[in-house]
Design a protein around this motif. Structure first.
Motif, mmCIF file in Angstrom:
data_model
loop_
_atom_site.group_PDB
_atom_site.id
_atom_site.type_symbol
_atom_site.label_atom_id
_atom_site.label_comp_id
_atom_site.label_asym_id
_atom_site.label_seq_id
_atom_site.Cartn_x
_atom_site.Cartn_y
_atom_site.Cartn_z
ATOM 1 N N GLU A 1 0.853 -0.780 -0.038
ATOM 2 C CA GLU A 1 -0.050 0.440 -0.086
ATOM 3 C C GLU A 1 1.264 0.895 0.294
ATOM 4 O O GLU A 1 1.012 2.319 -0.281
ATOM 5 C CB GLU A 1 -1.217 0.035 0.926
ATOM 6 C CG GLU A 1 -2.096 -0.676 1.060
ATOM 7 C CD GLU A 1 -3.114 -0.976 0.184
ATOM 8 O OE1 GLU A 1 -3.442 0.690 0.042
ATOM 9 O OE2 GLU A 1 -3.764 -1.711 -1.041
ATOM 10 N N ILE A 2 2.391 1.143 0.181
ATOM 11 C CA ILE A 2 2.846 2.810 0.912
ATOM 12 C C ILE A 2 3.350 2.737 -0.188
ATOM 13 O O ILE A 2 3.622 3.436 -0.925
ATOM 14 C CB ILE A 2 3.867 2.050 1.600
ATOM 15 C CG1 ILE A 2 2.687 1.941 3.718
ATOM 16 C CG2 ILE A 2 5.013 3.196 2.016
ATOM 17 C CD1 ILE A 2 2.254 3.557 4.068
ATOM 18 N N ARG B 1 -4.195 4.818 -1.233
ATOM 19 C CA ARG B 1 -4.621 2.970 -0.668
ATOM 20 C C ARG B 1 -5.866 2.883 -1.153
ATOM 21 O O ARG B 1 -6.769 3.460 -1.351
ATOM 22 C CB ARG B 1 -3.891 3.399 0.887
ATOM 23 C CG ARG B 1 -5.390 4.143 1.785
ATOM 24 C CD ARG B 1 -3.995 3.817 3.153
ATOM 25 N NE ARG B 1 -4.817 5.134 3.757
ATOM 26 C CZ ARG B 1 -6.585 5.169 4.090
ATOM 27 N NH1 ARG B 1 -7.193 3.764 4.445
ATOM 28 N NH2 ARG B 1 -7.026 5.803 5.114
ATOM 29 N N THR B 2 -5.882 1.376 -1.016
ATOM 30 C CA THR B 2 -7.114 0.917 -0.503
ATOM 31 C C THR B 2 -8.076 0.908 0.191
ATOM 32 O O THR B 2 -7.684 0.433 1.383
ATOM 33 C CB THR B 2 -7.012 -1.335 -1.114
ATOM 34 O OG1 THR B 2 -5.395 -1.130 -1.910
ATOM 35 C CG2 THR B 2 -7.847 -1.615 -1.151
ATOM 36 N N HIS C 1 -7.748 -0.390 3.538
ATOM 37 C CA HIS C 1 -7.103 -0.563 4.441
ATOM 38 C C HIS C 1 -6.966 0.316 5.051
ATOM 39 O O HIS C 1 -5.870 1.206 4.793
ATOM 40 C CB HIS C 1 -5.962 -1.295 2.462
ATOM 41 C CG HIS C 1 -4.984 -2.513 3.273
ATOM 42 N ND1 HIS C 1 -3.967 -1.789 4.466
ATOM 43 C CD2 HIS C 1 -4.421 -3.189 2.802
ATOM 44 C CE1 HIS C 1 -3.115 -2.850 4.262
ATOM 45 N NE2 HIS C 1 -3.979 -4.255 3.249
ATOM 46 N N VAL D 1 -3.656 0.001 6.113
ATOM 47 C CA VAL D 1 -1.727 0.210 6.170
ATOM 48 C C VAL D 1 -0.945 -0.927 7.710
ATOM 49 O O VAL D 1 -0.607 -2.191 7.672
ATOM 50 C CB VAL D 1 -1.009 1.927 6.004
ATOM 51 C CG1 VAL D 1 0.831 1.456 5.525
ATOM 52 C CG2 VAL D 1 -1.641 1.908 4.998
ATOM 53 N N THR E 1 -9.379 9.686 -2.264
ATOM 54 C CA THR E 1 -7.536 9.326 -1.089
ATOM 55 C C THR E 1 -7.721 11.156 -1.200
ATOM 56 O O THR E 1 -7.116 11.428 -0.421
ATOM 57 C CB THR E 1 -6.892 9.515 -3.088
ATOM 58 O OG1 THR E 1 -6.812 8.144 -3.197
ATOM 59 C CG2 THR E 1 -5.089 10.406 -2.543
#
Length: 614
Positions: free
Chosen positions: A184-185, A192-193, A196, A198, A467
């Protein structure tokens, strides 16, 4: 707007852990600078930080209401834009109120209708309600995910909060990141999803979801999703409906008991919202609308047009301010301020983010906060109406990946061999794309072109738009500013999602139906201006600053970032002439300078959060 946190524990007496609740709550002080409150019982602990917007004197939280033998307690972040209508309906059903704040409306709505209350709400919200008699916690998040809500499910325990930092302040939640978190990062980056978190133990309640927590477990369901339906109106009727929905939405969101302003770039989206706000203020005798814009020192000297930013904003901002007679506040930042703010922006997200775009937005919001507590902003219009260039490019439409992830091969090359082998970056992004495509609500009988554009719209609304909403929430709330986003009204989104592409692009223009709906509202030249996004710095001093710091990290050799990246490749990029160009190292989300800033934020994050990668 506010921040809240808390947890449920069926194995311990939480009244012994008041200090932990206080620490978790205090992490959200920037979201709620005006007041703080906690409520604790043997199995439920709730903490809240308040930013006062409606009924400042009476809206303290956690808010408690008693009904017979039952007691209900709420912590809430957001605004209900249909609170007056709901309040009248509830009063008609025999409910009474002691405040004028929407928090009480939301709580009483739950007491009246239970979990189905969320279907009645028009607003941006995340909340948690504890029912003491039934020993049940109910949580929900708004339909488009404007307000965040992170969760951690553990054996016998459920922890939640407006930001990851509040969960990480609980002793059982560790700052650990596994292969999915690294993917993800480094591969999806800021995009990112959804859902999620992270961090290994943290996830996120999805937009349009609610959850119920009882002794028997956690149940999570969707109460709203995008649906595909036939569209029956012609172009003119569609434009009229869009215009009426937008007008109603803006007027609902202008209600505030504290100073309110609009963000104005001179583009179609923000100019429309500002014009509608000015008209409403004139009709209701509220005086002049205050507007704010952002730019960078010497940006006019270094600006170079490209597809995603075809022209500068300044002349268009002047055009709209002259046209509307607003009280305008231009804000400018220089390179040293921008570089320094990278760390604060990372702390606001609890993750590396959109680099200088995050940093400048945080600084911008801080300046706005000196004059206003609420701002109206134009996020989401491009995702909803199809404004981005990738809606109109064959290579994006036929790429079989997210259109903002076309450079994922480049991103994979920036990883160390060990990390790349561990997280399998290209497989990871392919899996996330496949999941997204599998969710798309198809419409029977659509031709190939219409179906393809429906997929692109769905991806933008559910994968890219979060986002920008996450960025706006975290950067604004980091300085105690509430930002409202009218284009995210679920009625508007639901309607526009089902407008056929040939009507959406009426007049053979991107966002054509939005432009058509605003004829007579905006000047013709503004109405048909090419899209220009949130401005970035073009000053070469910024590149020099962040590139030098990355090279220093490499030279020192002690950064926890270095084992994760391809140091040789990063050094080559930093030392090459191409580092100064607008190369899409991270797709359309990041240019070369932003890559270095993103690496710096990742280094800061690994160090300051003491992240364990395993």
């Amino acid at each position: 707007m506010c921040g809240f946190t808390g947890w449920i524990d069926w194995t311990d007496d939480l009244t012994k852990h008041a200090a932990t609740l206080e620490r978790m709550t205090e992490t959200l002080s920037n979201r709620g600078p005006d007041a703080s409150g906690t409520w604790i019982s043997p199995n439920c602990a709730l903490g809240h930080r308040r930013l006062s917007v409606i009924d400042p004197a009476n809206g303290a939280q956690p808010m408690v209401r008693v009904s017979g033998d039952d007691t209900f307690v709420i912590v809430y972040n957001g605004e209900l834009y249909n609170a007056p209508e709901l309040k009248r309906e509830l009063e008609g059903r025999g409910r009474s109120f002691t405040t004028t704040c929407d928090t009480e409306v939301l709580l009483v709505a739950y007491m009246e209708w239970g979990p189905s209350c969320v279907e009645k709400f028009n607003g941006i919200f995340a909340f948690a309600i504890w029912d003491t008699l039934e020993q049940k916690l109910f949580l929900a998040r708004d339909r488009l995910g404007v307000k965040p809500l992170f969760i951690a499910k553990q054996l016998g325990r459920f922890i939640f909060g407006s930001e990851p930092k509040s969960l990480l302040a609980h002793p059982s939640v560790k700052p650990e990141v596994g292969p999915e978190g690294l993917a993800e990062i480094f591969i999806l980056g800021p995009a990112r999803t959804p859902g999620h978190g992270v961090y290994r133990d943290i996830s996120e309640l999805l937009p349009g979801q609610c959850a119920t927590v009882t002794r028997s477990g956690v149940s999570i369901t969707h109460y709203w999703r995008l649906e595909s339906r036939p569209h029956t109106e012609d172009v003119e009727a569609t434009a009229h409906t869009v215009g009426e929905l937008l007008k109603d939405t803006v007027e609902r969101q202008l209600v505030s008991d504290v100073p309110l302003c609009t963000l104005l770039s001179g583009g179609l989206d923000s100019s429309a919202l500002t014009t509608l706000a000015v008209r409403y203020y004139e009709q209701t005798g509220q005086g002049a609308v205050h507007t704010f814009s952002v730019d960078y020192v010497d940006n006019d000297k270094h600006f170079k047009a490209h597809d995603f930013q075809p022209n500068a904003d300044a002349p268009w901002i002047d055009r709209m301010n002259t046209y509307l007679g607003t009280v305008h506040h231009p804000v400018h930042f220089d390179t040293p301020e921008l570089v320094k703010a990278l760390r604060e922006a990372m702390l606001a997200r609890d993750l590396p983010g959109m680099a200088d775009v995050d940093a400048s937005l945080l600084l911008f919001c801080r300046e706005i906060k000196k004059e206003a507590t609420v701002a109206i902003s134009g996020e989401a219009a491009d995702e909803i109406f199809g404004g981005y260039p990738w809606f109109h490019r064959e290579e994006s439409l036929n790429s079989n990946t997210f259109p903002w992830s076309l450079a994922s091969g480049m991103r994979a090359d920036l990883l160390s061999q060990d990390v790349a082998a561990w997280i399998r970056p290209l497989e990871y992004i392919a899996d996330r794309y496949s999941e997204a495509i599998g969710e798309v609500p198809r419409l029977k009988g659509e031709d190939e072109t219409a179906a393809r554009m429906r997929v692109m719209s769905y991806l933008n609304i559910t994968r890219f738009m979060p986002t920008l909403l996450d960025r706006k929430d975290r950067m604004s709330m980091a300085v105690g500013l509430e930002v409202r986003v009218p284009y995210c009204d679920h009625r508007l989104v639901d309607y526009v999602f089902n407008i056929p592409w040939e009507i959406k692009t009426a007049g053979d223009r991107e966002k054509g139906i939005l432009r058509r709906s605003l004829e007579g509202v905006l000047p013709h030249d503004v109405l048909y201006r090419k899209k220009s996004p949130y401005p970035k710095t073009h000053n070469p001093n910024y590149l020099d600053a962040v590139r030098t710091q990355v090279l220093d990290l490499i030279h020192e050799g002690t950064s926890p970032l270095l084992p994760l990246i391809n140091v040789k490749r990063i050094r080559e990029i930093a030392e090459s002439e191409s580092a100064s160009t607008n190369l899409p190292w991270f797709g359309q989300l990041m240019s070369g300078p932003q890559l270095f800033a993103y690496l710096l934020q990742t280094d800061m994050w690994l160090r300051e959060y003491k992240v364990s990668v395993r």
